[in-house]
Design a protein around this motif. Structure first.
Motif, short mmCIF file in Angstrom:
data_model
loop_
_atom_site.label_atom_id
_atom_site.label_comp_id
_atom_site.label_asym_id
_atom_site.label_seq_id
_atom_site.Cartn_x
_atom_site.Cartn_y
_atom_site.Cartn_z
N ARG A 61 1.00 -1.12 -0.09
CA ARG A 61 0.21 -0.17 0.14
C ARG A 61 0.80 1.20 0.43
N ASP A 62 2.04 1.05 0.74
CA ASP A 62 2.55 2.55 1.09
C ASP A 62 3.84 2.40 -0.32
N PHE A 63 4.03 1.18 -0.82
CA PHE A 63 4.75 1.42 -1.80
C PHE A 63 5.08 2.51 -3.22
N HIS A 64 6.52 3.29 -3.11
CA HIS A 64 6.13 4.89 -4.14
C HIS A 64 7.04 4.42 -5.68
N PHE A 65 5.76 5.16 -6.29
CA PHE A 65 6.44 5.03 -7.73
C PHE A 65 5.81 5.93 -8.43
N GLY A 66 6.26 6.12 -9.72
CA GLY A 66 5.86 7.77 -10.65
C GLY A 66 6.97 8.59 -11.03
N ILE A 67 6.79 9.80 -11.18
CA ILE A 67 7.64 10.48 -11.81
C ILE A 67 8.06 11.17 -10.72
N ASP A 68 9.44 11.35 -10.20
CA ASP A 68 8.79 12.32 -9.37
C ASP A 68 9.37 13.99 -9.56
N ALA A 69 10.16 14.04 -10.44
CA ALA A 69 10.70 15.70 -11.51
C ALA A 69 9.24 16.85 -11.20
N LEU A 70 8.24 15.79 -12.38
CA LEU A 70 6.18 15.61 -12.08
C LEU A 70 5.42 15.50 -10.76
N GLY A 71 6.25 15.63 -9.54
CA GLY A 71 5.47 15.81 -8.54
C GLY A 71 4.51 14.32 -8.73
N LEU A 72 5.07 13.67 -9.28
CA LEU A 72 4.09 12.84 -8.96
C LEU A 72 4.87 11.04 -8.85
N ASP A 73 5.19 11.24 -7.68
CA ASP A 73 6.30 10.62 -6.63
C ASP A 73 5.05 9.71 -6.24
N LEU A 74 4.10 8.75 -6.33
CA LEU A 74 2.82 8.23 -5.09
C LEU A 74 3.10 7.34 -4.32
N SER A 75 2.40 6.99 -3.41
CA SER A 75 2.24 5.65 -3.00
C SER A 75 1.46 4.94 -3.69
N VAL A 76 1.14 3.42 -3.62
CA VAL A 76 -0.21 2.89 -4.08
C VAL A 76 -1.61 2.75 -4.08
N ALA A 77 -1.23 3.64 -2.59
CA ALA A 77 -3.24 4.05 -2.19
C ALA A 77 -3.14 5.45 -3.06
N HIS A 78 -2.27 5.88 -2.85
CA HIS A 78 -2.22 7.18 -3.41
C HIS A 78 -2.90 7.27 -4.68
N TRP A 79 -2.04 6.91 -5.55
CA TRP A 79 -2.32 7.09 -6.89
C TRP A 79 -3.85 6.20 -7.69
N THR A 80 -4.23 5.07 -6.27
CA THR A 80 -5.57 4.72 -6.64
C THR A 80 -6.90 5.25 -6.25
N ALA A 81 -6.32 6.06 -5.20
CA ALA A 81 -7.47 6.98 -4.29
C ALA A 81 -6.81 8.44 -5.44
N ASP A 82 -6.04 9.15 -6.25
CA ASP A 82 -6.44 10.15 -7.12
C ASP A 82 -6.12 10.01 -8.81
N GLY A 83 -5.63 9.07 -9.03
CA GLY A 83 -5.42 8.33 -9.80
C GLY A 83 -7.24 7.85 -10.69
N LEU A 84 -6.91 5.99 -10.48
CA LEU A 84 -8.43 5.07 -10.56
C LEU A 84 -9.37 5.92 -10.40
N LEU A 85 -10.03 6.97 -9.05
CA LEU A 85 -10.93 6.98 -8.60
C LEU A 85 -11.32 8.31 -9.64
N ALA A 86 -10.01 9.04 -10.12
CA ALA A 86 -10.97 9.71 -11.64
C ALA A 86 -12.04 9.27 -12.84
N ILE A 87 -11.47 7.86 -12.92
CA ILE A 87 -12.01 6.58 -13.84
C ILE A 87 -13.92 7.57 -13.58
N PHE A 88 -13.56 6.75 -12.47
CA PHE A 88 -14.97 6.24 -11.87
C PHE A 88 -15.93 7.78 -11.64
N PHE A 89 -15.07 9.05 -11.40
CA PHE A 89 -16.29 10.11 -11.14
C PHE A 89 -15.87 10.74 -13.04
N PHE A 90 -15.49 10.06 -13.78
CA PHE A 90 -15.52 10.67 -15.20
C PHE A 90 -16.92 9.63 -15.68
#
Length: 429
Positions: A61-90
């Protein structure tokens, strides 16, 4: 004809028009499957977090990955909340756009009842939370947590208890959830945005303008145009400080609802149909998997039933939602010319109001935003789970008591003796 329409518009939870029924049945079929997957994901999270392998759960859950230079080095939980839920709200935005333009919400008289019920179903739980929390010495921080209804979880419960809920009640529940989702986005944008990066926000708005121009004005087709643009809009919205789920609902609201001249279909309906399985079957269950893993201990249980904020959340969902949705529906019918359908009773509205108290997905998201401290967040999650499970159990009991009535209505709605794929009830006066 006009008189017949007026009488139909004054019927609360009456028979849906055939096009609306077809859309609702298609949408809810996918959401029901997704709701079952969601229940499994939530159960796996709870079990995993309370076994000797809980450290592995927290590490993933706390594992981080992403593009740090763009401020997108997020945890898995963060990616699911901020990324995947955007699909739900779409998908929620697309459904709301369709309802406002060609669905039941396009007529003010028809829209008033479910909208009043939904608004009361958001306001009363917030008030219940505030009264409970402040009377016990707590704060108002989590007032928005019990506002939302989780349509996938509710439909998953309906699938498990094998009830034959009529299409009108299912459509009412779907409308409540869609309006709740819009309310949640407004709350997130207004109350959970601390700092604004103005250049990034302006760039995101320009990206939305380009999205609208390509889709609505130029009628450009092809996912390969929109997927990269959507990712850019999402990234800019995240960088701006506004929660990126706002970008999802904004793009959904920009979809075109009118018939496509070349293909003869409504793009909003078609795109929502394509994306809904990803939302219901992948995005929401993965979010639940990494958000619902609450470690249950004696201290957690004591805090859940004694601390002001978790108790306020639980009662806001289990009590506030019922009072808000049922009370709003009753008052709207009582003080307007609307009448409840003769085939249903107020007990059926009460059952749907109880189902609306299942606030799992969006409540967990707002809980994460309202309580940045990990310890407080875990207690709030426990309150959400308690309130949602209580609502699910009470709704299941009432629905099972009424299931014989629902089965007769369901069979009547779906009878097609001439096998022309149009229910017979729509072919007879």
């Amino acid at each position: 004809m006009l008189g017949r329409r007026n009488r139909q518009n004054r019927t609360f939870l009456g028979r849906l028009p055939l096009p609306e029924r077809t859309f609702v049945v298609d949408a809810l079929r996918t959401e029901t499957v997704g709701g079952t997957v969601l229940l499994v994901a939530a159960a796996v999270a709870m079990v995993w977090a309370n076994t000797p392998w809980r450290d592995a759960y927290q590490s993933v859950r706390d594992f981080h990955f992403g593009i740090d230079a763009l401020g997108l080095d997020l945890s898995v939980a963060h990616w699911t909340a901020d990324g995947l839920l955007a699909i739900f709200f779409f998908v929620a935005g697309a459904e709301l756009k369709r309802e406002l333009v060609v669905g039941e919400l396009r007529h003010p008289g028809t829209a008033a009842l479910p909208v009043i019920a939904a608004v009361c179903g958001m306001a009363v739980p917030a008030l219940v939370y505030g009264v409970v929390s402040t009377s016990l010495g707590g704060t108002w921080n989590g007032w928005a947590v019990p506002m939302a209804t989780d349509i996938a979880f509710a439909l998953g419960v309906l699938a498990v208890i094998a009830t034959h809920l009529p299409a009108a009640l299912r459509a009412f529940l779907l409308t409540l959830a869609v309006v709740d989702d819009l309310g949640a986005v407004v709350v997130i944008a207004l109350f959970y945005t601390s700092t604004i990066n103005l250049p990034a926000l302006i760039a995101a708005v320009l990206g939305l303008g380009l999205f609208f121009h390509l889709h609505d004005r130029r009628r450009v087709h092809g996912w390969y145009w929109y997927l990269p643009l959507a990712l850019v809009i999402w990234g800019l919205t995240y960088t701006s400080g506004v929660h990126p789920t706002v970008a999802g609902v904004a793009m959904g609201l920009l979809l075109r609802v009118g018939h496509d001249g070349e293909r003869g279909r409504r793009p909003a309906e078609h795109i929502a149909h394509l994306v809904r399985p990803v939302s219901a079957g992948v995005a929401v269950p993965l979010f639940a998997l990494f958000a619902a893993g609450v470690v249950v201990t004696g201290d957690t249980l004591r805090t859940m039933v004694s601390a002001p904020e978790p108790l306020g959340v639980a009662l806001g969902l289990a009590v506030g939602k019922v009072l808000g949705v049922f009370g709003g529906s009753y008052l709207a019918v009582r003080f307007t010319r609307a009448r409840l359908s003769r085939e249903l009773a107020w007990a059926d509205v009460l059952a749907v109001a109880m189902l609306a108290g299942i606030g799992f997905t969006v409540s967990l998201l707002i809980g994460d935003l309202a309580y940045p401290d990990p310890a407080d967040r875990e207690h709030i999650k426990a309150g959400i789970l308690l309130g949602s499970l209580t609502s699910a159990l009470l709704a299941s009991l009432l629905l099972r008591l009424r299931n014989n009535k629902y089965r007769r209505l369901y069979e009547q709605e779906n009878r097609d003796e001439n096998a022309d794929n149009i229910p017979d009830i729509y072919q007879h006066r």
